[in-house]
Design a protein around this motif. Structure first.
Motif, PDB file in Angstrom:
ATOM      1  N   LEU B   4      -5.603 -15.199   2.380  1.00 35.04           N
ATOM      2  CA  LEU B   4      -6.160 -14.222   3.297  1.00 35.04           C
ATOM      3  C   LEU B   4      -5.356 -14.194   4.585  1.00 35.04           C
ATOM      4  O   LEU B   4      -4.966 -15.225   5.097  1.00 35.04           O
ATOM      5  CB  LEU B   4      -7.602 -14.581   3.603  1.00 35.04           C
ATOM      6  N   THR B   5      -5.129 -13.032   5.085  1.00 34.02           N
ATOM      7  CA  THR B   5      -4.354 -12.906   6.307  1.00 34.02           C
ATOM      8  C   THR B   5      -5.266 -12.642   7.490  1.00 34.02           C
ATOM      9  O   THR B   5      -6.353 -12.129   7.363  1.00 34.02           O
ATOM     10  CB  THR B   5      -3.369 -11.741   6.205  1.00 34.02           C
ATOM     11  N   GLN B 129     -16.248  -8.639   3.156  1.00 30.82           N
ATOM     12  CA  GLN B 129     -15.654  -8.032   1.959  1.00 30.82           C
ATOM     13  C   GLN B 129     -14.515  -8.874   1.400  1.00 30.82           C
ATOM     14  O   GLN B 129     -14.420  -9.086   0.181  1.00 30.82           O
ATOM     15  CB  GLN B 129     -15.151  -6.628   2.280  1.00 30.82           C
ATOM     16  N   GLU B 130     -13.637  -9.373   2.272  1.00 28.76           N
ATOM     17  CA  GLU B 130     -12.495 -10.148   1.783  1.00 28.76           C
ATOM     18  C   GLU B 130     -12.948 -11.436   1.104  1.00 28.76           C
ATOM     19  O   GLU B 130     -12.325 -11.893   0.147  1.00 28.76           O
ATOM     20  CB  GLU B 130     -11.523 -10.452   2.934  1.00 28.76           C
ATOM     21  N   ARG B 134     -12.359 -12.450  -2.735  1.00 25.72           N
ATOM     22  CA  ARG B 134     -11.749 -13.739  -3.049  1.00 25.72           C
ATOM     23  C   ARG B 134     -12.636 -14.532  -4.022  1.00 25.72           C
ATOM     24  O   ARG B 134     -12.125 -15.172  -4.952  1.00 25.72           O
ATOM     25  CB  ARG B 134     -11.549 -14.525  -1.747  1.00 25.72           C
ATOM     26  N   ALA B 135     -13.935 -14.484  -3.828  1.00 26.35           N
ATOM     27  CA  ALA B 135     -14.852 -15.188  -4.738  1.00 26.35           C
ATOM     28  C   ALA B 135     -14.695 -14.661  -6.161  1.00 26.35           C
ATOM     29  O   ALA B 135     -14.648 -15.432  -7.131  1.00 26.35           O
ATOM     30  CB  ALA B 135     -16.297 -15.021  -4.261  1.00 26.35           C
ATOM     31  N   LEU B 136     -14.590 -13.372  -6.269  1.00 33.96           N
ATOM     32  CA  LEU B 136     -14.443 -12.756  -7.591  1.00 33.96           C
ATOM     33  C   LEU B 136     -13.106 -13.141  -8.218  1.00 33.96           C
ATOM     34  O   LEU B 136     -13.013 -13.434  -9.425  1.00 33.96           O
ATOM     35  CB  LEU B 136     -14.551 -11.235  -7.444  1.00 33.96           C
ATOM     36  N   LEU B 217     -15.590 -21.165  -1.722  1.00 34.99           N
ATOM     37  CA  LEU B 217     -14.442 -20.453  -1.158  1.00 34.99           C
ATOM     38  C   LEU B 217     -13.530 -21.401  -0.391  1.00 34.99           C
ATOM     39  O   LEU B 217     -12.323 -21.169  -0.291  1.00 34.99           O
ATOM     40  CB  LEU B 217     -14.927 -19.339  -0.225  1.00 34.99           C
ATOM     41  N   SER B 218     -14.114 -22.443   0.177  1.00 36.00           N
ATOM     42  CA  SER B 218     -13.299 -23.360   0.965  1.00 36.00           C
ATOM     43  C   SER B 218     -12.382 -24.194   0.088  1.00 36.00           C
ATOM     44  O   SER B 218     -11.242 -24.486   0.458  1.00 36.00           O
ATOM     45  CB  SER B 218     -14.201 -24.266   1.808  1.00 36.00           C
ATOM     46  N   SER B 219     -12.883 -24.581  -1.093  1.00 31.04           N
ATOM     47  CA  SER B 219     -12.051 -25.402  -1.979  1.00 31.04           C
ATOM     48  C   SER B 219     -11.407 -24.580  -3.086  1.00 31.04           C
ATOM     49  O   SER B 219     -10.542 -25.078  -3.815  1.00 31.04           O
ATOM     50  CB  SER B 219     -12.902 -26.518  -2.607  1.00 31.04           C
ATOM     51  N   GLY B 220     -11.832 -23.327  -3.244  1.00 34.35           N
ATOM     52  CA  GLY B 220     -11.249 -22.458  -4.264  1.00 34.35           C
ATOM     53  C   GLY B 220     -11.683 -22.795  -5.682  1.00 34.35           C
ATOM     54  O   GLY B 220     -10.938 -22.578  -6.633  1.00 34.35           O
TER      55      GLY B 220
END
Lengths: 396, 230
Positions: B4-5, B129-130, B134-136, B217-220
């Motif tokens: 993510l930017t 939204q981002e 990312r979760a998806l 989301l933090s650990s992916g």
């Protein structure tokens, strides 16, 4: 006495009543619009509706990310009376959805957000109404039946209805604020959409078509109500209750009144008749009675959750107005602010304070075949009714 | 969260503006359409507040870092005693994926002042939204979940899942383990400090796909493919 004479007397009496009520209804200074008619919001966020019978509601509205629609500076003007402020701010404060099988426990308002997921309404959503700024709200005036009926004397009533819709997962919540022409406010939420979870056991679910089961669940709705009856100063909350008088063989009821001097959490009384009113301690109506608004709860919709959901242990909370206390649960904890209602009501003195009332009501949704494909809205809500705001019924 | 930017995150503040119903300049003559009082922040006010939030992360020497996310910008509720002051301040919430810290800053777009800033513990705001995207992405990149999703989709619809982007309507909700302690015992104990998402999945013709996966989301990572059911 002939019918014509009776009619003339009735008309004269009505006129006299209106004149007297003009003097009886308090003159308030804290109202939605100031003396110049200026609201504390711009034109696109104002609601100013004079209903068919002459009663008037004024307020501002705001769309916020989590609460959805927030109502500000709610002011009511009875027929022939003067405007009086009722609420400084009112909003839904949580939608808590624990499933019967403990497979999910959602806190939809704080964690998903009603404002961030609000549907822009179309003309089809709002028949006979007006879509307000950016189509977030539908505003209508709708009939509500009798204002009263006394033999051949009848009058009709209407209500100002504002509603928005937020879709979260499979559910859509229709959040409505109804302002009746008699001064009653009826906050409601309609749960519709489609079912969110299937599965479960016979103990936690209901059989649906195709051999499937749908999981039963609760919808626990909480509202935050910053009452400012004739302004923030001089407000007091009282509990009103009728219980069978001891020793009367359940033939007599005692009516009691209890004023709260410190923050408090209270339960509805299924075995009694308990309500709460917010009264001004200074402003009187034409009968020299303190003006007030009374919260009428649903005494048969009770949910008591596990220890980590302590906010579900009561339905009614009275607290000081603290800006950081926004949501019944999952409240932001900046600066040590408590995370839920259970921490908000911690016994602090209410004397001389700006008061906030929180109310919660529950709906247990046991699915049925009719919930497929789309569910009819199930409405949950309560009423806030004037008590002694005017010396008599302004409608007649 | 390297995918993510900073630019993408900052755009979020403006998306929140379903808030921005009225777009007028902050300066200039006040009309009855000029934002005031309890109005939501206008597009210009959101922009100004977002710019001021550049310096809101105490963990960064200057500005927002690449792993800082603006989660929410909205009108700061002023005390009643201050209502006549005409203040139009903003609450800006920034989450740092570097150290999993949420910071709340109150900024005054009219004066350019940052009035207060503090860390907010044990608090999660709705996903932006981002984060949802990312979760998806994390979920669909997980082979076990992708296979289970295809199976459950077929069970629900009788069709094969051709393209999740067009066949599915997925709504993620932020997930906190303290909402259901059994989730902590099942390996989701970091959710609440970490940003986590639970996916609610339907077909585009409103048929429920009976899964409630949780993604950290933090650990992916996908923490559960099905949810924390009994």
């Amino acid at each position: 006495m002939s019918a014509t004479t009776r009619q003339r007397l009735r008309s004269a009496g009505t006129l006299l009543a209106i004149v007297l009520l003009g003097a009886a209804v308090p003159v308030a200074v804290n109202v939605a619009a100031d003396a110049n008619g200026a609201f504390n919001c711009s034109a696109g966020f104002q609601v100013d509706e004079t209903l068919t019978n002459g009663a008037r509601w004024q307020m501002c509205w705001e769309k916020r990310a989590r609460e959805g629609i927030v109502i500000h500076d709610v002011t009511y003007t009875p027929i022939g009376g003067q405007p009086v402020e009722v609420l400084s701010e009112a909003a839904l404060a949580q939608i808590h959805v624990p499933y019967d099988d403990n497979g999910a426990r959602f806190h939809d308002l704080s964690d998903f957000g009603l404002g961030g997921n609000m549907d822009a309404l179309s003309a089809g959503d709002c028949p006979n109404g007006t879509l307000l700024s950016s189509n977030w709200i539908c505003q209508t005036e709708a009939p509500t039946g009798y204002a009263y009926k006394s033999y051949d004397e009848v009058a009709d009533a209407t209500s100002l209805n504002l509603f928005s819709a937020s879709c979260i997962g499979a559910y859509c919540y229709v959040v409505a604020w109804n302002f009746d022409d008699d001064g009653t406010i009826r906050p409601e939420v309609g749960a519709t959409g489609t079912l969110q979870r299937y599965g479960g056991t016979p103990q936690s679910s209901w059989p649906m078509g195709g051999g499937r089961r749908a999981v039963a669940h609760m919808h626990n709705f909480y509202w935050r109500l910053d009452f400012d009856v004739d302004g923030a100063a001089n407000d007091r909350v009282e509990e009103l209750e009728a219980r069978f008088a001891p020793g009367t063989g359940r033939q007599q009821l005692n009516n009691t009144r209890q004023a709260f001097s410190a923050e408090v959490a209270r339960r509805v009384a299924a075995g009694g008749f308990r309500s709460w009113r917010v009264r001004d301690t200074v402003m009187l109506n034409g009968d020299n009675h303190p003006i007030s608004f009374e919260l009428l709860p649903n005494a048969d919709n009770i949910f008591r959750g596990p220890s980590y959901e302590a906010f579900t242990q009561n339905e009614l909370y009275v607290t000081r107005n603290r800006a950081c206390e926004r949501f019944a649960s999952h409240n932001p904890t900046a600066g040590g602010c408590p995370s839920s209602l259970a921490g908000f009501a911690n016994g602090q003195s209410l004397t001389g304070q700006d008061l906030v009332v929180w109310y919660g009501t529950s709906f247990h949704h046991l699915p049925r075949d009719e919930d497929e494909e789309h569910m009819h809205p199930h409405w949950s809500g309560f009423s806030i009714v004037p008590r002694d705001l005017t010396a008599t019924n302004p409608a007649g | 969260m390297p995918h993510l930017t900073r630019r993408a995150w900052l755009a979020v503040g403006f998306a929140i503006a379903g808030l921005a119903a009225l777009s007028v300049t902050i300066a200039g003559a006040q009309t009855d359409d000029t934002p005031r009082g309890t109005d939501p922040l206008s597009a210009d006010e959101l922009t100004a507040a977002g710019d001021l939030a550049q310096g809101s992360n105490p963990g960064e020497a200057a500005g927002l870092g690449d792993d800082d996310v603006v989660l929410l910008v909205e009108r700061h509720e002023e005390a009643k005693a201050d209502e006549d002051e005409g203040l139009r301040r903003a609450d800006v919430y920034v989450y740092s994926y570097d150290d999993d810290v949420l910071t709340w800053t109150v900024v005054d777009a009219a004066t350019g002042q940052v009035d207060q800033s503090q860390v907010v513990p044990d608090t999660q705001l709705p996903l932006i939204q981002e984060e949802e995207d990312r979760a998806l992405e994390i979920a669909l990149d997980d082979p076990e979940f992708a296979q289970l999703l295809a199976t459950r989709y077929r069970q629900a619809t009788g069709r094969d899942l051709a393209d999740p982007a067009t066949d599915l309507d997925i709504q993620p909700i932020v997930f906190r383990s303290d909402a259901n302690p059994r989730a902590a015992a099942a390996g989701a104990g970091d959710c609440g400090e970490h940003r986590c998402a639970q996916l609610m999945i339907q077909s585009t013709d409103d048929l429920l796909v009976n899964l409630l996966p949780v993604i950290d989301l933090s650990s992916g990572q996908v923490l559960t493919e099905t949810g924390f059911f009994s």
